[in-house]
Design a protein around this motif. Structure first.
Motif, PDB file in Angstrom:
ATOM      1  N   ALA A  71       7.611  29.052 -40.572  1.00 56.30           N
ATOM      2  CA  ALA A  71       6.890  29.184 -41.836  1.00 56.30           C
ATOM      3  C   ALA A  71       5.593  29.967 -41.632  1.00 56.30           C
ATOM      4  CB  ALA A  71       6.600  27.806 -42.425  1.00 56.30           C
ATOM      5  N   ILE A  72       4.910  29.705 -40.516  1.00 49.68           N
ATOM      6  CA  ILE A  72       3.695  30.456 -40.195  1.00 49.68           C
ATOM      7  C   ILE A  72       4.025  31.935 -39.998  1.00 49.68           C
ATOM      8  CG2 ILE A  72       1.932  30.811 -38.423  1.00 49.68           C
ATOM      9  CD1 ILE A  72       1.939  27.774 -37.975  1.00 49.68           C
ATOM     10  N   ALA A  73       5.117  32.216 -39.272  1.00 50.49           N
ATOM     11  CA  ALA A  73       5.520  33.604 -39.049  1.00 50.49           C
ATOM     12  C   ALA A  73       5.847  34.288 -40.366  1.00 50.49           C
ATOM     13  CB  ALA A  73       6.725  33.661 -38.111  1.00 50.49           C
ATOM     14  N   ASN A  74       6.577  33.606 -41.239  1.00 52.12           N
ATOM     15  CA  ASN A  74       6.913  34.183 -42.544  1.00 52.12           C
ATOM     16  C   ASN A  74       5.653  34.518 -43.330  1.00 52.12           C
ATOM     17  OD1 ASN A  74       9.622  33.839 -41.962  1.00 52.12           O
ATOM     18  ND2 ASN A  74       9.851  31.986 -43.194  1.00 52.12           N
ATOM     19  N   TYR A  75       4.695  33.588 -43.312  1.00 55.16           N
ATOM     20  CA  TYR A  75       3.436  33.809 -44.033  1.00 55.16           C
ATOM     21  C   TYR A  75       2.655  34.968 -43.423  1.00 55.16           C
ATOM     22  CZ  TYR A  75      -1.346  33.024 -45.651  1.00 55.16           C
ATOM     23  OH  TYR A  75      -2.597  33.195 -46.177  1.00 55.16           O
ATOM     24  N   THR A  76       2.553  34.986 -42.113  1.00 57.93           N
ATOM     25  CA  THR A  76       1.752  36.002 -41.428  1.00 57.93           C
ATOM     26  C   THR A  76       2.350  37.396 -41.588  1.00 57.93           C
ATOM     27  OG1 THR A  76       1.086  34.359 -39.787  1.00 57.93           O
ATOM     28  CG2 THR A  76       0.773  36.668 -39.198  1.00 57.93           C
ATOM     29  N   LEU A  77       3.658  37.493 -41.463  1.00 61.79           N
ATOM     30  CA  LEU A  77       4.326  38.794 -41.534  1.00 61.79           C
ATOM     31  C   LEU A  77       4.530  39.269 -42.965  1.00 61.79           C
ATOM     32  CD1 LEU A  77       7.012  38.285 -38.723  1.00 61.79           C
ATOM     33  CD2 LEU A  77       4.749  39.348 -38.536  1.00 61.79           C
ATOM     34  N   GLY A  78       4.450  38.343 -43.904  1.00 58.82           N
ATOM     35  CA  GLY A  78       4.606  38.723 -45.309  1.00 58.82           C
ATOM     36  C   GLY A  78       6.032  38.834 -45.771  1.00 58.82           C
ATOM     37  N   HIS A  79       6.970  38.360 -44.957  1.00 60.23           N
ATOM     38  CA  HIS A  79       8.386  38.379 -45.334  1.00 60.23           C
ATOM     39  C   HIS A  79       9.129  37.372 -44.470  1.00 60.23           C
ATOM     40  CE1 HIS A  79       9.331  40.590 -41.613  1.00 60.23           C
ATOM     41  NE2 HIS A  79       8.260  41.322 -41.874  1.00 60.23           N
ATOM     42  N   PRO A  80      10.246  36.855 -44.941  1.00 61.21           N
ATOM     43  CA  PRO A  80      10.984  35.883 -44.129  1.00 61.21           C
ATOM     44  C   PRO A  80      11.642  36.536 -42.919  1.00 61.21           C
ATOM     45  CG  PRO A  80      12.227  36.405 -46.115  1.00 61.21           C
ATOM     46  CD  PRO A  80      10.889  37.069 -46.262  1.00 61.21           C
ATOM     47  N   VAL A  81      11.609  35.837 -41.797  1.00 63.21           N
ATOM     48  CA  VAL A  81      12.265  36.379 -40.602  1.00 63.21           C
ATOM     49  C   VAL A  81      13.764  36.140 -40.656  1.00 63.21           C
ATOM     50  CG1 VAL A  81      10.208  36.156 -39.186  1.00 63.21           C
ATOM     51  CG2 VAL A  81      11.829  34.264 -39.270  1.00 63.21           C
ATOM     52  N   GLY A  82      14.203  35.110 -41.386  1.00 65.12           N
ATOM     53  CA  GLY A  82      15.634  34.887 -41.580  1.00 65.12           C
ATOM     54  C   GLY A  82      16.366  34.530 -40.297  1.00 65.12           C
ATOM     55  N   PHE A  83      17.526  35.155 -40.107  1.00 65.48           N
ATOM     56  CA  PHE A  83      18.382  34.894 -38.945  1.00 65.48           C
ATOM     57  C   PHE A  83      17.685  35.458 -37.710  1.00 65.48           C
ATOM     58  CE2 PHE A  83      22.634  36.119 -36.790  1.00 65.48           C
ATOM     59  CZ  PHE A  83      22.608  34.967 -36.029  1.00 65.48           C
ATOM     60  N   LEU A  84      17.072  34.552 -36.951  1.00 68.21           N
ATOM     61  CA  LEU A  84      16.115  34.956 -35.928  1.00 68.21           C
ATOM     62  C   LEU A  84      16.723  35.147 -34.544  1.00 68.21           C
ATOM     63  CD1 LEU A  84      13.078  35.489 -35.770  1.00 68.21           C
ATOM     64  CD2 LEU A  84      12.727  33.050 -35.330  1.00 68.21           C
ATOM     65  N   ASN A  85      17.860  34.525 -34.284  1.00 72.20           N
ATOM     66  CA  ASN A  85      18.392  34.510 -32.920  1.00 72.20           C
ATOM     67  C   ASN A  85      18.533  35.894 -32.281  1.00 72.20           C
ATOM     68  OD1 ASN A  85      18.615  31.914 -33.847  1.00 72.20           O
ATOM     69  ND2 ASN A  85      20.631  31.536 -32.985  1.00 72.20           N
ATOM     70  N   ASN A 132      -0.147  27.036 -28.758  1.00 75.51           N
ATOM     71  CA  ASN A 132      -0.878  28.221 -29.216  1.00 75.51           C
ATOM     72  C   ASN A 132      -0.398  28.712 -30.580  1.00 75.51           C
ATOM     73  OD1 ASN A 132      -2.798  30.310 -29.021  1.00 75.51           O
ATOM     74  ND2 ASN A 132      -1.301  31.721 -28.086  1.00 75.51           N
ATOM     75  N   PHE A 133      -0.126  27.785 -31.511  1.00 75.72           N
ATOM     76  CA  PHE A 133       0.224  28.202 -32.865  1.00 75.72           C
ATOM     77  C   PHE A 133      -0.979  28.907 -33.492  1.00 75.72           C
ATOM     78  CE2 PHE A 133       3.922  25.321 -34.419  1.00 75.72           C
ATOM     79  CZ  PHE A 133       4.586  25.497 -33.213  1.00 75.72           C
ATOM     80  N   PRO A 134      -0.733  29.950 -34.268  1.00 82.85           N
ATOM     81  CA  PRO A 134      -1.837  30.590 -34.986  1.00 82.85           C
ATOM     82  C   PRO A 134      -2.610  29.565 -35.818  1.00 82.85           C
ATOM     83  CG  PRO A 134       0.133  31.927 -35.146  1.00 82.85           C
ATOM     84  CD  PRO A 134       0.553  30.626 -34.516  1.00 82.85           C
ATOM     85  N   GLU A 135      -3.929  29.674 -35.833  1.00 86.93           N
ATOM     86  CA  GLU A 135      -4.760  28.705 -36.536  1.00 86.93           C
ATOM     87  C   GLU A 135      -5.390  29.321 -37.770  1.00 86.93           C
ATOM     88  OE1 GLU A 135      -7.459  27.489 -33.432  1.00 86.93           O
ATOM     89  OE2 GLU A 135      -6.131  25.866 -32.789  1.00 86.93           O
TER      90      GLU A 135
END
Length: 544
Positions: free
Chosen positions: A469-483, A196-199
């Motif tokens: 990369a999709i999340a970074n693009y969608t959110l408009g900023h890098p998520v970075g250290f995600l854990n 279910n990756f964003p399309e």
């Protein structure tokens, strides 16, 4: 570790090496041979940096402000006085300073074997293993007094192969794509659909960095592959590290399989993203230099790294793991997410000592460790998903408890079990997340002109890199250290498919780690529900 003196020199803690098991000493190294090493230096701001990353991890994603490369260099570069001491030391011993990356805390030195013997109190020798030859050392590396508080690690004196790629080819031979489809393998695009990756997203403002320690790719072949998928061919470039370059071997069973798999998966699931491949030698120095080059790349600025190479913690020196872990901490400060394959040899991680082991660099607390599943689905719907485990000969998801890194605060409520080894050590749990890795339900890829179905956790790292990369693009900023964010997501967010069946024991007896509801040491938090995960990240609150 208690220091022992060797003349005016003191050993670097954690630098001790033993010969590779099965290798034979065949004589001294050529004293006139010119070799290169990488020194990793202390930072006067190391405690400040660690605290900054810890505080950053508690900030909601939408409010995080990662440091720019310029800001990082100003705040955390190696002290100029320390660099001067190192340069004077090099000159004194007839060594050449090849490069200095003050922001990354690395210095490259070259010189004769004789010069390095004298500079570091070592004796290099030649060894032959049934699978390779290498220049090696035993015992510790020694430093003079003026460097003992400056140098954290000296890597590259010993050039044994440090890691292996974590991919498995289904049946080990090329087969027709129609046959692959009949045997339940998938294109990367189909895997993304199942998860279910964003399309309808074009990640044209994102750069995915890929670390490779051998092999290469052909742009013409990659264009053919992406055309077959109906995906636009991405912009692909390579960066040479320590003299290594994009050099396809022509052997699909060799490192080319890793290189093509990584590129094809990452780019197919994150269309439009720029792909930069960092090629380096397969040594501890080469691996560190590839990572620091990518993280501190002010030209390409990757927002996410994919690493599908690794080895059991017991095969590394402590100094090398410490240096690389510090580099991953840099990535966290800069907003770069690092995805690492957790290994393909189950809880033993290919160490034949009757105990369990986890893979490094996946065990670093600053990376997203990616485990493996067996995925069955059709028409875009998952029918079943269990731990990938085909036994000792077929491979299994790497995972377990680190012997090196402590339990992170963000795993405190994940019910990470004590190590299955005697003593029940409590440490960082691996992996964090998972994805399709069984070669029998693997990824249809093109390697050196051959159509193959490939699995292994090597495929999961670029899969997750593409999703990030999709999340970074969608959110408009890098998520970075995600854990810290992932472990704090509410269960009702639906961000993961919880894997509750299977184990990653490859000996068929102990079942050291078993899948269970919630986090487990086989598949972590589970495989992604991409759209729901990105949505959950967009509304993620503060975590502790």
């Amino acid at each position: 570790m208690q220091s022992r003196e060797r003349g005016a020199h003191t050993p670097i803690p954690g630098s001790e090496r033993k010969a590779v098991p099965g290798a034979k000493h065949v004589g001294p190294a050529d004293l006139g041979e010119r070799i290169s090493v990488t020194m990793y230096l202390r930072r006067c701001s190391s405690e400040k940096l660690a605290q900054a990353v810890e505080e950053l991890s508690k900030v909601p994603l939408a409010k995080r402000r990662h440091m720019s490369h310029e800001e990082f260099a100003v705040a955390h570069a190696v002290d100029a006085d320390d660099l001067k001491i190192v340069e004077d030391f090099a000159k004194e011993h007839g060594l050449t300073v090849d490069h200095v990356n003050a922001a990354a805390a690395t210095v490259g030195l070259s010189g004769s074997v004789t010069s390095f013997h004298e500079a570091f109190g070592v004796e290099l020798a030649l060894y032959e293993h049934p699978d390779f030859k290498y220049r090696g050392r035993t015992g510790a590396i020694h430093l003079p007094a003026q460097l003992s508080d400056i140098v954290v690690a000296v890597l590259g004196l010993d050039n044994r192969p440090q890691t292996k790629p974590h991919f498995r080819i289904h049946q080990g031979e090329a087969v027709d794509m129609r046959a692959l489809a009949a045997e339940m393998s998938y294109t990367p695009v189909q895997v993304a659909q199942l998860y279910n990756f964003p399309e309808n997203i074009t990640c044209d403002d994102q750069c995915i960095g890929i670390i490779e320690l051998g092999g290469g790719y052909s742009l013409d072949a990659l264009e053919e592959y992406f055309s077959s998928l109906g995906v636009a061919t991405p912009t692909i470039s390579s960066v040479s590290v320590d003299g290594a370059t994009n050099q396809p071997t022509g052997d699909s069973n060799g490192p080319d399989g890793e290189v093509d798999l990584d590129i094809e998966v990452a780019a197919a699931v994150a269309p439009g993203a720029k792909i930069v491949v960092y090629f380096a030698p397969n040594t501890d120095a080469g691996f560190l230099d590839a990572i620091t080059t990518a993280i501190h790349d002010t030209t390409n600025k990757p927002s996410v790294l994919s690493i599908s190479w690794g080895g059991a913690e017991s095969s590394w020196t402590t100094q090398a793991m410490q240096a690389m872990n510090s580099a991953f901490q840099d990535a966290a400060a800069l907003g770069v997410t690092v995805c690492c394959a957790s290994g393909d040899d189950g809880s033993a991680d290919s160490v034949d000592d009757g105990e369990v082991h986890v893979d490094f660099p996946a065990s670093s607390p600053y990376v997203l460790a990616c485990g493996g599943t067996r995925l069955t689905g059709s028409n875009g719907t998952i029918e079943s998903e269990v731990v990938w485990n085909d036994g000792a000969n077929g491979g299994a998801s790497g995972g377990g408890v680190s012997d090196v890194f402590a339990l992170p605060s963000w795993q405190a409520n994940a019910n990470v079990p004590p190590s299955a080894n005697p003593g029940g050590h409590v440490g960082r749990g691996v992996p964090d997340v998972a994805g399709d890795a069984d070669p029998a339900t693997g990824y249809q890829v093109l390697v050196d002109g051959q159509q193959l179905a490939i699995g292994g956790t090597s495929a999961v790292a670029p899969l997750w890199a593409g999703l990030i990369a999709i999340a970074n693009y969608t959110l408009g900023h890098p998520v970075g250290f995600l854990n810290p964010i992932l472990y704090g997501l509410p269960s009702d967010a639906g961000a993961f498919h919880d894997i509750t069946s299977g184990n990653n024991d490859v000996n068929g007896s102990t079942e050291a780690y078993q899948a269970r509801p919630g986090w487990d040491a086989c598949t972590g938090l589970g495989s992604p529900n991409g759209a729901k995960l990105v949505s959950a990240l967009g509304s993620a609150g503060s975590t502790t």
